[in-house]
Enzyme design. Structure first.
Site: not given
Length: 263
Positions: A42, A53, A167
């Site tokens: 990735e 994040d 995911y």
């Protein structure tokens, strides 16, 4: 068979490794990941407001943008990677603004030209996903995210039009700061496998070989990002060696774990 389907069809769960493009020596770090046994890469597209994040990847984004990294640079890294590693799946991961500012068709076409296999757009909900159709038109997988709050009513929308793999974000939070209990991961993976034939890769908070091995026993893939990004931050231009050594420990743990359950 695409590179992603071939990889996830292997008898062992895939090790999926993330770094941010433009943070450190991107080409050398990518090569180190592959040399250490990463099965899927990735490559993060730097963005000014990476809301999903944690501090490690936020800082990587700022370092990359401070070095002048552009979308064109990210695509160049992708194309160069594809030339060096023709069989390793490469996924771009990032946010809608850089991906859509020139339109979904432009971005999909540019990704196809660079040899990208899949795209994860973190902040584009399925109902507003104007990118997925453009990606599918050029045989690139639109990879979707499921979370602990993705309930049975929501999951069909997440899965609609998704491909490559699903995911599973194992914690309801940002990257790198916490890890879900193994029991919750196991129950979530079982629930997701009952709803889709897509491979399930689990990420967020995975740091140790022991954690990777535990997840590998129940999932089709293990995603590691923040821990690798922290190594790059700590070692700068000398990061490829430590990155290679760390990722090799993760790979060894996954290989030593029980083969993945395919039923």
């Amino acid at each position: 068979m695409t590179r992603l389907t071939t990889t996830f069809a292997a008898p062992r769960p895939a090790l999926v490794c993330f770094i941010t493009a433009g943070d450190g020596d991107t080409a050398a770090n990518l090569d180190a990941l592959v040399e250490a046994g990463a099965d899927v890469i990735e490559l993060g597209m730097p963005f000014t407001d990476p809301m999903a994040d944690g501090p490690a990847i936020q800082s990587a984004n700022l370092r990359s943008l401070g070095a002048g990294t552009t979308t064109a640079d990210v695509l160049r890294h992708a194309a160069d990677f594809r030339a060096r590693h023709p069989d390793v799946p490469l996924v771009l991961m990032g946010y809608a603004n850089p991906m859509l500012r020139r339109g979904p068709d432009w971005f999909a076409s540019a990704c196809a030209a660079a040899g990208v296999d899949g795209v994860i757009c973190v902040d584009l909900p399925p109902e507003e996903d104007e990118l997925a159709a453009a990606l599918r038109a050029v045989d690139i997988a639109p990879i979707r995210l499921a979370t602990p709050t993705t309930d049975a009513a929501r999951l069909p929308a997440v899965l609609s039009g998704a491909s490559g793999f699903l995911y599973y974000v194992s914690v309801a939070g940002i990257t790198g700061l916490q890890q879900a209990a193994q029991s919750s991961i196991e129950s979530a993976v079982a629930r997701l496998k009952a709803a889709t034939n897509l491979p399930i890769a689990v990420g967020f908070g995975v740091r140790t070989p022991e954690q990777a091995a535990a997840i590998a026993r129940v999932a089709d893939g293990v995603v590691v990002g923040s821990a690798i990004v922290e190594i790059i931050a700590a070692h700068g231009a000398d990061a490829p060696g430590p990155v290679r050594a760390y990722v090799a420990t993760l790979k060894a743990a996954i290989v030593a774990a029980a083969p993945k359950v395919t039923a």
